[in-house]
Write a protein that holds these residues in place. Sequence first.
Motif, mmCIF file in Angstrom:
data_model
loop_
_atom_site.group_PDB
_atom_site.id
_atom_site.type_symbol
_atom_site.label_atom_id
_atom_site.label_comp_id
_atom_site.label_asym_id
_atom_site.label_seq_id
_atom_site.Cartn_x
_atom_site.Cartn_y
_atom_site.Cartn_z
ATOM 1 N N LEU A 1 0.818 -1.203 0.000
ATOM 2 C CA LEU A 1 0.000 0.000 0.000
ATOM 3 C C LEU A 1 0.855 1.258 0.000
ATOM 4 O O LEU A 1 0.434 2.305 -0.491
ATOM 5 C CB LEU A 1 -0.927 0.013 1.219
ATOM 6 C CG LEU A 1 -1.944 -1.112 1.264
ATOM 7 C CD1 LEU A 1 -3.088 -0.736 2.180
ATOM 8 C CD2 LEU A 1 -2.506 -1.409 -0.106
ATOM 9 N N GLN B 1 1.296 5.812 -2.160
ATOM 10 C CA GLN B 1 1.208 7.029 -1.362
ATOM 11 C C GLN B 1 1.976 8.163 -1.996
ATOM 12 O O GLN B 1 3.080 7.980 -2.483
ATOM 13 C CB GLN B 1 1.769 6.774 0.042
ATOM 14 C CG GLN B 1 1.042 5.704 0.789
ATOM 15 C CD GLN B 1 -0.427 5.970 0.861
ATOM 16 O OE1 GLN B 1 -0.850 7.091 1.050
ATOM 17 N NE2 GLN B 1 -1.228 4.938 0.670
ATOM 18 N N ARG C 1 -5.991 -0.266 -0.754
ATOM 19 C CA ARG C 1 -5.934 0.773 0.258
ATOM 20 C C ARG C 1 -7.291 1.441 0.452
ATOM 21 O O ARG C 1 -7.452 2.245 1.360
ATOM 22 C CB ARG C 1 -4.859 1.798 -0.077
ATOM 23 C CG ARG C 1 -5.199 2.672 -1.259
ATOM 24 C CD ARG C 1 -4.069 3.626 -1.510
ATOM 25 N NE ARG C 1 -4.426 4.551 -2.571
ATOM 26 C CZ ARG C 1 -4.044 5.814 -2.602
ATOM 27 N NH1 ARG C 1 -3.296 6.286 -1.647
ATOM 28 N NH2 ARG C 1 -4.395 6.594 -3.586
ATOM 29 N N ARG C 2 -8.244 1.120 -0.423
ATOM 30 C CA ARG C 2 -9.571 1.705 -0.226
ATOM 31 C C ARG C 2 -10.251 1.174 1.031
ATOM 32 O O ARG C 2 -11.258 1.731 1.470
ATOM 33 C CB ARG C 2 -10.455 1.448 -1.446
ATOM 34 C CG ARG C 2 -10.005 2.333 -2.554
ATOM 35 C CD ARG C 2 -10.819 2.263 -3.796
ATOM 36 N NE ARG C 2 -10.143 3.079 -4.790
ATOM 37 C CZ ARG C 2 -10.315 4.385 -4.907
ATOM 38 N NH1 ARG C 2 -11.164 5.000 -4.139
ATOM 39 N NH2 ARG C 2 -9.639 5.064 -5.790
ATOM 40 N N TYR D 1 -9.097 1.570 3.729
ATOM 41 C CA TYR D 1 -8.879 2.633 4.707
ATOM 42 C C TYR D 1 -9.757 3.813 4.350
ATOM 43 O O TYR D 1 -9.315 4.798 3.771
ATOM 44 C CB TYR D 1 -7.415 3.047 4.738
ATOM 45 C CG TYR D 1 -6.500 1.933 5.152
ATOM 46 C CD1 TYR D 1 -6.819 1.137 6.242
ATOM 47 C CD2 TYR D 1 -5.335 1.663 4.463
ATOM 48 C CE1 TYR D 1 -5.986 0.110 6.627
ATOM 49 C CE2 TYR D 1 -4.509 0.637 4.842
ATOM 50 C CZ TYR D 1 -4.834 -0.134 5.930
ATOM 51 O OH TYR D 1 -4.013 -1.149 6.304
ATOM 52 N N SER D 2 -11.035 3.688 4.713
ATOM 53 C CA SER D 2 -11.996 4.677 4.246
ATOM 54 C C SER D 2 -11.837 6.001 4.971
ATOM 55 O O SER D 2 -12.441 6.980 4.586
ATOM 56 C CB SER D 2 -13.401 4.148 4.475
ATOM 57 O OG SER D 2 -13.575 3.965 5.862
ATOM 58 N N LYS E 1 -7.325 9.403 4.702
ATOM 59 C CA LYS E 1 -7.668 8.041 4.298
ATOM 60 C C LYS E 1 -6.662 7.514 3.302
ATOM 61 O O LYS E 1 -5.810 8.235 2.811
ATOM 62 C CB LYS E 1 -9.070 7.997 3.726
ATOM 63 C CG LYS E 1 -9.318 8.942 2.567
ATOM 64 C CD LYS E 1 -10.774 8.848 2.162
ATOM 65 C CE LYS E 1 -11.173 10.007 1.261
ATOM 66 N NZ LYS E 1 -12.592 10.014 0.998
ATOM 67 N N TRP E 2 -6.843 6.254 2.972
ATOM 68 C CA TRP E 2 -6.005 5.556 1.976
ATOM 69 C C TRP E 2 -4.552 5.622 2.336
ATOM 70 O O TRP E 2 -3.690 5.984 1.585
ATOM 71 C CB TRP E 2 -6.293 6.064 0.556
ATOM 72 C CG TRP E 2 -7.702 5.826 0.183
ATOM 73 C CD1 TRP E 2 -8.576 4.984 0.824
ATOM 74 C CD2 TRP E 2 -8.435 6.433 -0.865
ATOM 75 N NE1 TRP E 2 -9.802 5.025 0.236
ATOM 76 C CE2 TRP E 2 -9.756 5.907 -0.803
ATOM 77 C CE3 TRP E 2 -8.130 7.374 -1.839
ATOM 78 C CZ2 TRP E 2 -10.741 6.287 -1.690
ATOM 79 C CZ3 TRP E 2 -9.106 7.737 -2.710
ATOM 80 C CH2 TRP E 2 -10.411 7.204 -2.648
#
Lengths: 1040, 129, 85, 301
Positions: free
Chosen positions: A283, A287, A1013-1014, A1016-1017, B128-129
Amino acid sequence: MVTPIFIVATALGVGFAIGVLNKFGRNFTGALVLAALSFMTFISFQWFYALTFNNLSEAYVFTGGFKPPFAINLLMGQYESIATLMINLIGFLGAVYLYKSLKERGSDAQVVYLILIMALNVLVMTRDIFNLFVFSEITSVAIAGLILLEKGTRSISAGFKYIIATSVISTIFLIGIVFAYFITGTLNIDDFIGISLSTYKGGTIVVFLIMISAVLELKPFPANGWGIDIYEASEAGFSAIISAATTTASLFVLYKIMAFAGAEWNYYIALIGMITFIGSNLLGLKQDNTRRMLGYSSIGQVGLLITILGFKDILGENAPFIFFGILISHYFAKAGLFWLSGIINASNLKAWSIIRKKPILLFLMGTFIFALIGFPPFPSFFAKWTLVMDLVKTGNIVWVIGILLGSLFEAIYLFRWFGYAIKGDAEKTEEYKIEFHKIIPVWIVALSLYVLGYFIAQYNEFTSVINFIPLAFVALIFAIDFMPVLIKNTIAIIGMIFYFYTIYPQLDNLRLIFEVIFLIGGILALIAGYLHKGKRIGFYPVALLMYAGLTGILEAKTTLEFFYGWELMTAGSYFLIIRGKRSMTHALSYMLFSLAGAYAILTAFGIASVGQSTWSLSIINNIQYIPLWAYSLLIIGFLTKTASIGLHIWLPGAHAEAESDVSPMVSAILLKAGVFGIVLTLIGMGAENNQYSELVYVLGWLGAITALIGNLAAVFQEDAKRLLAYSSIGQLGYIVFGFAMMTHLGWLAAFTYTINHFMYKSILFLTIGAVVLRVKTHNMYEMGGLIKKMPFAFIAVLISIIALSGVPPLSGFAGKWLLYNAVILKGWYLQGAIAFFSGIIAFLYLFKLISSIFLGQLKDNHRNVKEISIWFIIPIYILIVGLMIFAAKPELILQPLGTMISQYFPEGGLNWNGGMATTSIGYWHGTHIMIIVGIMFAILFSWLAFLSRKAQKVKQFNIVYSGERPFTPETTHVSYNIFAGYNKALGFLVLPWITDFWTLTTNIVHDISGFVRRIYSGNGQTYLTHIVLYVVVIYFVFFN
Amino acid sequence: MINTEYFTLGHISLLLGFILIIVGFWGILTQKNIVKIILAFSIADAGINILIVSLGYVIGKTAPIIDGSVVQKAGIDVSDSIVDPVPQALVLTSIVIGFGVTALMLAYAMKLFTAKKTLHINKFNDLKW
Amino acid sequence: MNREFLYIVLTIFLGVASIVLSFISIHSKKLSLAVIAVGVVSLFASILFLLMSAPDVAMTEAAIGSGLTTLIFFYVLNKIKKSDA
Amino acid sequence: MNIDFTKLFFTFLGLMIVLNWGLLMSAIMRKIGARVAGRYGIPWFQPWVDLIKNYAVRSQITHGIMFYLGPVFRLSGGVGLFLFMPILFGSNLWSNFSFQGDLILILYFQFFGMLGMALGAGEGGQPHSFIGISRGLSQFTTIEVPMTLAVISLAVQYHTLSISEIVAAQQGGIMNWTMFTNPFATAAAMLSLLGAFGHSPFDLVKAPNEIPIGPPTEYHGTFLGVLRTNAAILHVVETVLFMNLFFGGASNWFELIIKSFLIYFWSVFVGMVFPRFRIEQSVVWFLKVPLILGIIAILLL
């Protein structure tokens, strides 16, 4: 000795005192905090020193005058002392860094900070599980409070998510603790260990609850959305504390719990860690916010450490070393990076290009990133090495692959970031100032990494690894980097000459060949460096680092030394490559391919060490466990450096964009490291008597196809240096092909190619690089007619392309002749035919190269260019002399080569009769052919010169072109896409399939990353659901 | 029929504790209002406290306080006639910690509300993300 | 024995009431009602502690869990209401 | 190397014979071509006239040093091939310097002239030279593929790379010729010969009619003379190479003349029949039929 309880007492006492004394001002309280922290650090250090070096035994501290379980006891053992030392040290440095932030927020913030550090100490030391709960709650509360150091909404929501998540976790923890007490009647960890908790009725559930909450505190992927946010949202200095100190404490908690959980947990812990390591680093790829990326990286590293904890029984006595080696590197490096991110204050990765203005910060950043990835000389290198070796030895290769995969992901984003920093487009030139109290801690951690690396290298089996002489030399050059090029270059050259002089008697013939290429080649390439004016900051340390690595490979007696040198060389060459203009992406792909290759080599070394009692490099001669895989991995690893087809996509850009005198270093010299590796591997396979005919067969085809595709791709290049780069790929293909034949002649041919390629590719890259410096373009169609301006350059190119193309009488023919004979004797006719076809294709690009640049019409804007610099001409002509000697007296080199190869392939060598070399099918007299051709050429030339003695020299445009006389060079322009017809016929072969393949792979990985990674809302409640689901899933996995 | 052996004060409380924890967790996971989530944490806290005390409770024994109700005889271990004191000590700590955490959460809730004028948890997803 | 039975009945009553109240607190639309409900649950819990020979725990729970907590909830609710207006 | 003057003399003599035979052969071929096309054609002595005229031209221009070196490289290529080629079987005096290097030397020495020529042409700055050279090199790469396969096949068949030994192995009757013992290799090589001579359909490189080709228009006078000399020598030497490899070699000059004529005629004959290929067509063509023939030749070993 100060008892460890004073760590707690000091913090509490100072905390209360500040409450009373805050009227004296925040500077006073701040100083008090610093004093307290330094005292705490001192206590830990004292214990650490006594426990480690004075063989003091571990000490229990009982509180309240009772014995457990009625009172809480603390333990100060060796590991505890290390952990508390780490926590207190980073606490102290962090307090220095955060001095102003804390002061701004008032004495409350200062106290909370102090309490946090104290709580972390207790987490490490306490042996009471309820106390563990209490202090983990205190930690949570303190962290949630300190997150608010950073102003703004983001930190508030992050802190809230953090506090609710940790509350849920601690609820689970508390339930576990209560039941643990209920079934055992004690809360003491030592008692739990004694009675083996899981044998009680319901004990496994209890252990599960305690264990899972300890794991959850470490933010395992994917139930960690709440944990990542705080890295991003809190003040950088505090993120550093969370990443370094809190993590250390939490890992220690997990370690203590594992002590009584029972061995059946180990596997699951390792699995949890591995999933976290790979998932989090995956993930991280997507970034673009620095802090968040560092957060992912932190969690990933913790995952790796959890895995190591899971393997602690298997790793045995090496486990603490591995664990602390990686932990300490992570701890220093991550703290440093977070601190840097606070100084630079660029949230987006690309904005980090502003760091360039302060090269010293760049150096710090590089130190941290290389330490994180596990490059030498940092502790993580040795720890990772030991880890991989031990895992492979115990048959856990799948885990090794997982670890290396995760590391590779991590390397991708870290080096991409580093690339932006070094080479990214500087968008806005925002000024930032470096506060003294902020930079000092960064310096301390960076230097600590080097110092620790030095000390770790003294740890039993590593003692002999580091040849400090080249490294010290690199450090010296680094120290005098402020001096002008003239001085540094001279020192570098003298140093290398001296080193070569001292080292060459120790090397066998095989290594001597490569040492000559590496060092003498390096010296010649360095001569060109005199051209540079000014200081050329950063060049000499990295160039010498590469040479130190290269010579380290040759001097290596053990696999570890070899790998050490290999990684140094990779690091140095990465920096060399990234110095070029527009070379950011190429340097990144170079680094990634190199790392992947290095990991393959590392795994192979691990496999090779199975069942061996020594680290000696000779263990690859006798691999007992899955040897075919080991050799394949070795070859794949080395092929990344020789840029064989499929693994070559880094090369063209990297070589083309490198500086003029760096291109020969990375092409003519660096690639030979891969060749050396392949030679070692093939010798290891048993040379003549190898049982891996399929492997070498595949390798042979790969070499032939590489030769074909490399050369063909070179034909269609318009960029001169890119053309040479593809040409290198092709040439290395021949070399691989020659070695793969596994016959005396094949090897002789391959070595001949190796030496020749070194010489003519050095000449070509130096010359073209020097021309490029003059004409300021790489594009051949923008040049032309330079023969009149640069006759020396032209002659150099002419001679080297005749040599490269293999036309007699120059030295390239030796290679062709040997290869032909070898192919026919070996029976690899089709591969051989492909190799020869590619040899002929070389004519196309060589013609294009020389004619587009030097022949044709001179361009108007080049009317005033001068001959290439004398500093290039000197090394070029030294090399030409070498080339000529080889051509005129081939036996001077081929005979010793043959003797050397006879060790491995006693049969089938050349027979020498004077200068006449014969094989069972062919014969060749290099010297005579040279003489015959020379005499004939001279006669014919003088004949023509005599006949056309009256020829009149005409002006440039004295030609007729389609019935018109051109008056500008542009109208005569046909050097662009001159092989258009060839392209129509064969261009499909070099469509960028392979680049497309790697691009596709990259995209798929990034898309997966973007998709995953979605989860991680950003919603705190979702994160809580993750935690609960995680518990459920682990429950079902564990209880099956 | 329910086995009456389990039909004791301790067991009922234990059950109650569990139910409250589950209800609390359910509230934490389903409620969208931040204050309500914090309330749900309080419920779960109460549940845990009940759980701990009921685990330490033994029928017919008195509180672990040495006073007149405990017959003191020389040489006799008083621990025979009182309930286990340790869980109660734990609960005391747990209550205080729970209060501290609740207070901190409420402080956060206030700050969150000041920042966005809402207490809906879905609105606080800017990271987020 | 009789007292024992009484205790059990009381416990059951308190337990059922607590569960109902906790449901009310989670589902009520009015925040103040929810806070009061949780306060009462806490209060019932402290009675339960008393029954289970834990008088000091009962006192703490009544004071902190029931009293203080409810107080700060209301404090926060008021603040929020004020700043909302 | 001891200088053997007798041998040097014979070598020089051989070179002269080859040169004159090459000139005559080209005249004959042009005559045949003209007759096939219904023209009268040139007189048989025309090539000598051309050559003498070229060498005698008084006014000349040069574009620079490489302009000189181009023809010299070219002619060195032709003469060098001759020097390293055994001309007549069984004769030490007519074997030239073939004992200094084997078949691989011959194969690679072909490139010597190619490369020099390419460079010389480039020096003039005439764009058509670039076009011609780039086409020539393109086509040349693929011509060499079937040739390489055929040579490998031969080397394996006779287990030697020495041309003399290959010839020796073919002695003792026509059925011993490679043409019959290894027909596929012969076929592949003969097809590649078509390209090497650059007659139609592979003469886009020279493209004599449409565009003024680079080198022969740029080069003139003595430069062109050198190039023409080389062309004559090279044609004969190439045919001799094929004769040696596939058709049993020659033990006397008469046999050499007959065989080389026939081999040369083969390319002319094909040229009469087929139209011209574009460059990408010829590249692809050589990688089809001749390549497959070459691979078969190797697979049949």
